[in-house]
Design an enzyme around this catalytic site. Structure first.
Site, PDB file in Angstrom:
ATOM      1  N   ASP A 127       1.149  -0.992   0.100  1.00 57.37           N
ATOM      2  CA  ASP A 127      -0.227  -0.022  -0.046  1.00 57.37           C
ATOM      3  C   ASP A 127       0.651   1.195   0.079  1.00 57.37           C
ATOM      4  O   ASP A 127       1.374   1.430   0.932  1.00 57.37           O
ATOM      5  CB  ASP A 127      -0.424   0.218   1.541  1.00 57.37           C
ATOM      6  N   HIS A 134      -3.926  13.479   0.514  1.00 51.12           N
ATOM      7  CA  HIS A 134      -3.970  13.129   2.010  1.00 51.12           C
ATOM      8  C   HIS A 134      -3.153  12.877   3.181  1.00 51.12           C
ATOM      9  O   HIS A 134      -3.293  13.049   4.773  1.00 51.12           O
ATOM     10  CB  HIS A 134      -4.464  11.226   1.674  1.00 51.12           C
ATOM     11  N   GLU A 199     -10.700   3.586   3.622  1.00 55.40           N
ATOM     12  CA  GLU A 199      -9.651   4.483   3.510  1.00 55.40           C
ATOM     13  C   GLU A 199     -10.077   4.119   2.108  1.00 55.40           C
ATOM     14  O   GLU A 199      -9.917   2.657   1.988  1.00 55.40           O
ATOM     15  CB  GLU A 199      -8.541   3.905   3.966  1.00 55.40           C
ATOM     16  N   GLU A 201      -9.454   3.912  -1.699  1.00 57.68           N
ATOM     17  CA  GLU A 201      -7.881   3.729  -2.739  1.00 57.68           C
ATOM     18  C   GLU A 201      -8.681   3.056  -3.831  1.00 57.68           C
ATOM     19  O   GLU A 201      -9.547   2.279  -4.520  1.00 57.68           O
ATOM     20  CB  GLU A 201      -7.383   2.884  -2.047  1.00 57.68           C
ATOM     21  N   ASP A 233      -9.367   0.492   2.773  1.00 58.73           N
ATOM     22  CA  ASP A 233      -8.025   0.214   3.605  1.00 58.73           C
ATOM     23  C   ASP A 233      -8.585   0.347   4.412  1.00 58.73           C
ATOM     24  O   ASP A 233      -8.434   1.398   5.277  1.00 58.73           O
ATOM     25  CB  ASP A 233      -6.598   0.669   3.235  1.00 58.73           C
ATOM     26  N   ARG A 237      -7.383   3.613  13.916  1.00 56.13           N
ATOM     27  CA  ARG A 237      -6.812   4.812  14.602  1.00 56.13           C
ATOM     28  C   ARG A 237      -6.170   5.067  15.665  1.00 56.13           C
ATOM     29  O   ARG A 237      -5.100   5.559  15.989  1.00 56.13           O
ATOM     30  CB  ARG A 237      -7.272   5.415  14.381  1.00 56.13           C
ATOM     31  N   GLN A 240      -3.634   2.331  15.470  1.00 59.41           N
ATOM     32  CA  GLN A 240      -2.253   2.489  14.466  1.00 59.41           C
ATOM     33  C   GLN A 240      -1.753   3.900  15.580  1.00 59.41           C
ATOM     34  O   GLN A 240      -0.624   3.357  15.676  1.00 59.41           O
ATOM     35  CB  GLN A 240      -3.084   3.413  13.645  1.00 59.41           C
ATOM     36  N   LYS A 253      -4.639  -2.363  10.221  1.00 56.56           N
ATOM     37  CA  LYS A 253      -5.011  -2.573   8.813  1.00 56.56           C
ATOM     38  C   LYS A 253      -5.292  -4.280   8.868  1.00 56.56           C
ATOM     39  O   LYS A 253      -5.477  -4.402   7.273  1.00 56.56           O
ATOM     40  CB  LYS A 253      -3.353  -2.203   8.141  1.00 56.56           C
ATOM     41  N   THR A 257      -8.899  -6.144   4.139  1.00 52.45           N
ATOM     42  CA  THR A 257      -8.639  -5.171   3.206  1.00 52.45           C
ATOM     43  C   THR A 257     -10.238  -5.657   2.260  1.00 52.45           C
ATOM     44  O   THR A 257     -10.139  -6.605   1.557  1.00 52.45           O
ATOM     45  CB  THR A 257      -7.211  -5.032   2.329  1.00 52.45           C
ATOM     46  N   GLU A 370     -10.363  12.481   8.298  1.00 51.61           N
ATOM     47  CA  GLU A 370      -9.641  13.353   7.807  1.00 51.61           C
ATOM     48  C   GLU A 370     -11.225  14.346   7.791  1.00 51.61           C
ATOM     49  O   GLU A 370     -11.549  15.441   8.527  1.00 51.61           O
ATOM     50  CB  GLU A 370      -9.188  13.294   6.471  1.00 51.61           C
TER      51      GLU A 370
HETATM   52 MN    MN Z   1      -4.367   2.453   3.161  1.00 52.17          MN
END
Ligand code: MN
Length: 426
Positions: A127, A134, A199, A201, A233, A237, A240, A253, A257, A370
């Site tokens: 990834d 971002h 996420e 993507e 993804d 948080r 993480q 993560k 996925t 975000e």
């Molecule tokens: Mn990602």
């Protein structure tokens, strides 16, 4: 290259006037008109049929066995064949689906009666982090004065992800448990993530790939991309934030996925190529192995990506954001060239994620982190509910489309996943 008026037509398969005898493919707004022709792996629902390759056309799947293709249960073999073979097959499929034929009718399976599987056996999943918007948004949450680290504009930042937990759209995602520690806690605790995020993507599906020790030059990089899928993804948080230093994402993560079942080929995407993202004045010129004139001119892809949320109380999906992949700081060819620049071998079916696709506008941010400013500003849904992060029972749906004047609009289908409550702790 043929021309129609002032509109360049890449070849006869992209002709916007081309229609299919599969009527649903000609409906305006359809993701899978005859100009798209994405590949997937399917079988009839509730059957013991072998998994095999098909092409999405309107609301149907065209079984590639009709053209004598023996795919096996994944698209890896087809991915390994390379561009000349992909182009030839695309022309054959386009002909079969445009000229009415009783012979091919019996090779159609309605999508709603089919089960779709992971399109490829994913050997490796990488990834990247290619949206400068971002990276800046997320960096600002942690380092307000210095959001972007100094390497960002010199090389595509990435990490090795987990291939075993890549699942196809529709597969439920179990809320992960893990270690978290908020700044006001003296020591960490273990439990279900409270800050589960998505996420938005895209992922590039690797075609032939390279032998170990033999880098892929930038000029040849796109010959090693079979096609593109949607990728969500999922990211915890809170897990993480505690685990990511010094080696990067790990358990935050690797619990799931989600990808879409249809691989939209680079041939299908050809009309939507665009210039690479325009770097700001003063940004460094990429090093020679990451720079190619033709890639700057047309190495980008204009793909609109949307994220929707469906909650138990609001069954109509609510759009949370819409961005465009054309704002990516690095092109797909640069990702492939960089990834293999040390001799690392890419193999058919590997996935290379773009990283979260966020644009400059606030509603183009591709993650809740975000959109809610790190969980500080809740989103109000039309149902009256508020969300900072994903709750149990919520379904996240990613969609994407490519539209350009003078060309047929194509879509990607969807990558959807519903979050289930964490497994009970023992
Ligand atoms: Mn990602």
């Amino acid at each position: 290259m043929r021309k129609m008026g002032s509109v360049p037509i890449l070849d006869e398969t992209h002709d916007p006037g081309l229609k299919s005898w599969v009527e649903s493919a000609n409906a305006p707004g359809c993701d899978f008109p005859i100009q798209n022709l994405p590949f997937g792996i399917f079988r009839r629902k509730n059957s013991k049929e072998a998994r095999r390759a098909g092409v999405a056309i309107g609301d149907q799947i065209f079984d590639l066995a009709a053209l004598g293709v023996k795919s096996g249960p994944t698209l890896n073999g087809l991915a390994a064949m390379g561009r000349p073979a992909w182009k030839k097959l695309r022309r054959e499929i386009s002909k079969a689906l445009s000229r009415p034929s009783k012979l091919f009718q019996k090779h159609l399976v309605p999508m709603k009666r089919a089960e779709l599987f992971l399109p490829v056996a994913v050997g490796d999943y990488t990834d990247f982090y290619t949206s400068v918007f971002h990276a800046t948004n997320v960096g600002r949450l942690f380092r307000p004065d210095n959001p972007l680290l100094p390497n960002y504009k010199w090389l595509p930042i990435g990490y090795h992800g987990r291939a075993s937990s890549v699942v196809v759209s529709g597969t439920p995602v179990v809320r992960p448990s893990g270690q978290t520690k908020s700044p006001d806690q003296a020591s960490p605790s273990f439990g279900p993530s409270k800050r589960l995020d998505y996420e938005a993507e895209l992922a590039f599906v690797i075609g032939p790939g390279n032998a170990l020790g033999k880098p892929i030059p930038l000029q040849k990089a796109l010959d090693h991309i079979f096609g593109v899928v949607l990728l969500n993804d999922w990211s915890a948080r809170d897990i993480q934030a505690w685990e990511y230093q010094p080696l990067g994402p790990f358990l935050a993560k690797s619990f799931g996925t989600t990808i879409s079942p249809w691989v939209v080929t680079l041939e299908g995407l050809a009309p939507f190529r665009c210039p690479a993202f325009a770097r700001a004045a003063g940004d460094p010129q990429p090093l020679p192995y990451l720079f190619d004139e033709a890639d700057s001119r047309a190495g980008g892809f204009s793909i609109e990506v949307e994220m929707y949320l469906r909650t138990p109380k609001s069954p109509a999906p609510v759009r949370l954001s819409h961005g465009n992949y054309n704002s990516s700081y690095w092109t797909p060819a640069q990702l492939i060239a960089h990834h293999s620049s040390n001799g690392c071998n890419l193999q058919p079916g590997d996935l290379v994620g773009s990283g979260t696709i966020s644009g400059p506008a606030p509603d183009s941010a591709g993650s809740l982190l975000e959109l809610t400013q790190g969980g500080k500003a809740a989103l109000e849904l039309p149902s009256g509910e508020a969300r900072t992060f994903i709750e149990d029972g919520d379904e996240v749906i990613e969609r994407a489309r490519c539209a350009r004047e003078g060309h047929a609009t194509i879509g990607f289908g969807e990558a959807a996943g519903r979050v289930l409550a964490a497994r009970e702790e023992k």
